[in-house]
Design an enzyme around this catalytic site. Sequence first.
Site, PDB file in Angstrom:
ATOM      1  CD  GLU A 293      -6.924 -22.323 -31.282  1.00 16.98           C
ATOM      2  OE1 GLU A 293      -7.159 -21.751 -32.364  1.00 16.98           O
ATOM      3  OE2 GLU A 293      -6.128 -23.274 -31.203  1.00 16.98           O
ATOM      4  CB  CYS A 327     -13.867 -16.727 -32.013  1.00 17.72           C
ATOM      5  SG  CYS A 327     -14.529 -18.286 -31.460  1.00 17.72           S
TER       6      CYS A 327
HETATM    7  P1  NAD Z   1      -9.014 -10.108 -25.017  1.00 14.74           P
HETATM    8  O1  NAD Z   1      -7.770 -10.438 -25.762  1.00 14.74           O
HETATM    9  O2  NAD Z   1      -9.353  -8.673 -24.857  1.00 14.74           O
HETATM   10  O3  NAD Z   1      -8.941 -10.716 -23.543  1.00 14.74           O
HETATM   11  C1  NAD Z   1      -8.633 -12.073 -23.288  1.00 14.74           C
HETATM   12  C2  NAD Z   1      -8.046 -12.181 -21.895  1.00 14.74           C
HETATM   13  O4  NAD Z   1      -6.767 -11.541 -21.872  1.00 14.74           O
HETATM   14  C3  NAD Z   1      -8.891 -11.465 -20.837  1.00 14.74           C
HETATM   15  O5  NAD Z   1      -8.882 -12.237 -19.657  1.00 14.74           O
HETATM   16  C4  NAD Z   1      -8.172 -10.155 -20.657  1.00 14.74           C
HETATM   17  O6  NAD Z   1      -8.399  -9.570 -19.405  1.00 14.74           O
HETATM   18  C5  NAD Z   1      -6.727 -10.570 -20.830  1.00 14.74           C
HETATM   19  N1  NAD Z   1      -5.794  -9.502 -21.236  1.00 14.74           N
HETATM   20  C6  NAD Z   1      -6.022  -8.478 -22.066  1.00 14.74           C
HETATM   21  N2  NAD Z   1      -4.884  -7.751 -22.218  1.00 14.74           N
HETATM   22  C7  NAD Z   1      -3.917  -8.366 -21.482  1.00 14.74           C
HETATM   23  C8  NAD Z   1      -2.529  -8.113 -21.246  1.00 14.74           C
HETATM   24  N3  NAD Z   1      -1.899  -7.074 -21.796  1.00 14.74           N
HETATM   25  N4  NAD Z   1      -1.849  -8.978 -20.451  1.00 14.74           N
HETATM   26  C9  NAD Z   1      -2.472 -10.050 -19.894  1.00 14.74           C
HETATM   27  N5  NAD Z   1      -3.786 -10.313 -20.074  1.00 14.74           N
HETATM   28  C10 NAD Z   1      -4.496  -9.492 -20.863  1.00 14.74           C
HETATM   29  O7  NAD Z   1     -10.216 -10.914 -25.702  1.00 14.74           O
HETATM   30  P2  NAD Z   1     -11.789 -10.877 -25.357  1.00 14.74           P
HETATM   31  O8  NAD Z   1     -12.317  -9.518 -25.713  1.00 14.74           O
HETATM   32  O9  NAD Z   1     -12.038 -11.395 -24.001  1.00 14.74           O
HETATM   33  O10 NAD Z   1     -12.350 -11.948 -26.376  1.00 14.74           O
HETATM   34  C11 NAD Z   1     -12.631 -11.637 -27.704  1.00 14.74           C
HETATM   35  C12 NAD Z   1     -11.502 -12.081 -28.621  1.00 14.74           C
HETATM   36  O11 NAD Z   1     -11.288 -13.475 -28.441  1.00 14.74           O
HETATM   37  C13 NAD Z   1     -11.861 -11.914 -30.086  1.00 14.74           C
HETATM   38  O12 NAD Z   1     -10.732 -11.451 -30.779  1.00 14.74           O
HETATM   39  C14 NAD Z   1     -12.240 -13.320 -30.524  1.00 14.74           C
HETATM   40  O13 NAD Z   1     -12.080 -13.554 -31.903  1.00 14.74           O
HETATM   41  C15 NAD Z   1     -11.306 -14.140 -29.693  1.00 14.74           C
HETATM   42  N6  NAD Z   1     -11.794 -15.516 -29.500  1.00 14.74           N
HETATM   43  C16 NAD Z   1     -11.229 -16.501 -30.245  1.00 14.74           C
HETATM   44  C17 NAD Z   1     -11.657 -17.809 -30.126  1.00 14.74           C
HETATM   45  C18 NAD Z   1     -11.041 -18.901 -30.966  1.00 14.74           C
HETATM   46  O14 NAD Z   1     -11.297 -20.070 -30.688  1.00 14.74           O
HETATM   47  N7  NAD Z   1     -10.223 -18.574 -31.957  1.00 14.74           N
HETATM   48  C19 NAD Z   1     -12.691 -18.117 -29.225  1.00 14.74           C
HETATM   49  C20 NAD Z   1     -13.234 -17.086 -28.454  1.00 14.74           C
HETATM   50  C21 NAD Z   1     -12.766 -15.787 -28.602  1.00 14.74           C
END
Ligand code: NAD
Length: 543
Positions: A293, A327
């Site tokens: 998501e 989100c």
């Molecule tokens: P993010 O993608 O920056 O991080 C998510 C996770 O991935 C974190 O634990 C991060 O450390 C890890 N990560 C980042 N780069 C990585 C890589 N290259 N390899 C492995 N792991 C990696 O997201 P965020 O800033 O924590 O959250 C915000 C985002 O999440 C927004 O885009 C938001 O829209 C989305 N979101 C979506 C929903 C939904 O239900 N659609 C719900 C909540 C958040």
Amino acid sequence: MNNAIFRFPNPGNEPVKSYAPGSDEKRELKKALTQICTEEWDIPLLIGGKEVRTGNTGKVVMPHDHKHVLATYHKAGEKEVQMAIDAAMKAHREWSELPWVERASIMLRIAELFATKYRYLLNASVMMGQSKSPFQAEIDAPCELIDFLRYSTFYAGQIYADQPYSDKGILNRMEYRALEGFVFSLSPFNFTSIASNLNMGPAMMGNVAVWKPSTTAIHSNYLLMKVFQEAGLPDGVVNFIPGQGSVIGKVITASPDLAGFHFTGSTATFNTLWRQMGNNLETYKSYPKIVGETGGKNFIFVHPSSPTLEVATAIVRGAFEYQGQKCSATSRAYIPKSLWKEIKEQIAAQLSEIKMGDPQDFTHFFNAVIDETSFDNIKSYIDHAGQANDAEIIFGGKCDKSVGYFVEPTVILTTNPQYKSMVEEIFGPVITVYVYDDNKYEETLELCDRTSPYALTGSIFARDRYALQMAFDKLRYSAGNFYINDKSTGAVIAQQPFGGSRASGTNDKAGGPLNLTRWTNARCIKEAFVPPTHFSYPFLGEK
Ligand code: NAD
């Protein structure tokens, strides 16, 4: 031997506490806040139930007061990631073969511990570690977290009860096995409930997990792990490994035992991980199931028949609660010319009442954004609008990171429906408004559908039922969660199953049966009572 066919009743949603002046819950929460603010936690990795300290550490700070350190945490290196995979695989057989009601019992115990003993500590941890107001912390953790747990037991019972028909002479059964391997759960900073569910949804269905929490939610996420353990989750079922995503992701996606990827976060991160899995396809014993998501560019679309005060309120709440870091946060609005002056005045009136600051002061509706990277990114969009010919900042726009990462609630007005901040996800307290001619309703709906690659949430406001129906049809694929005369945020488990498509993810509706089914690997069993004794069929006798 317990051979009951068990059905958990529909649990209903966990009641949301108000934290009104003089309430018991307010008193309890203030006490927990004092505790969190006066302690400094030491956060190890938890692998196979054991604490592991690597000595490679980072700091957890309050986003609204970044000099205040809440914890020191240890980061996993490649060795610890492999240890976590091994611990998960060791736990696999016993956990996956445990009767499902026993697993459900652990889920319900975790829910109960968060509803009672740890409710305020969890809230306080989320408020301080992720800069949420008491209400925003309450609806995330504990309420949604508890709902996820209780409803996963309820839906698991329905899934297991769904069995094939057996014709005469045979017996057909479906065994909903766990995936043959481990699930990698990768969680975002913004919802503690999601972090829990990314692990507990698959665990309910018998799976084991390796969990990398978000670096900016480690404080509350560690508390989750401690309570999972206290509730009796066996060692190795979930393994907690904070650290650098790229380091952890590389080892995980190279493991032959990777059987599932359960993700919530940005579209860019999801794409990176999917690509890595694609490159390793020949390595895997099974095709990993992928559920993600991701981002959104959520809209409010207003028809000229709409009541203006409701629209203004939906914009203020939808765009600015939790600093626009949901989100589902509203980040673009389409408003007819005839209503704009009135709606703008009503937004201005409400914004003038909003107070911003530390969540410990309950009069603050609005707190800080999560970290410096996020602050700088949001500010870059505000600076861009300040200099653009086709956009202007009409409310807010001030940014200050001297004490905490504070960005004012900001409204950009643009004459260009394809302006940068109408298209790209910012993930902060910024909404962009495009004012359209009243007689261009239908073509502006089409514009809304085509403007952004995302399709997570969207709202339509109208009194005119035919106008609503037109929006319903034209925006069919623009949002996985579609609201009528309501803001675009605030989905509740079991009431509005949540998720979007296009660049917003695989739309498996977190917390519901569609999602849980992804974490099963069904085996169909056919048994014949009296098997045939000769190969021939009647058609072979031609005469
Ligand atoms: P993010 O993608 O920056 O991080 C998510 C996770 O991935 C974190 O634990 C991060 O450390 C890890 N990560 C980042 N780069 C990585 C890589 N290259 N390899 C492995 N792991 C990696 O997201 P965020 O800033 O924590 O959250 C915000 C985002 O999440 C927004 O885009 C938001 O829209 C989305 N979101 C979506 C929903 C939904 O239900 N659609 C719900 C909540 C958040």
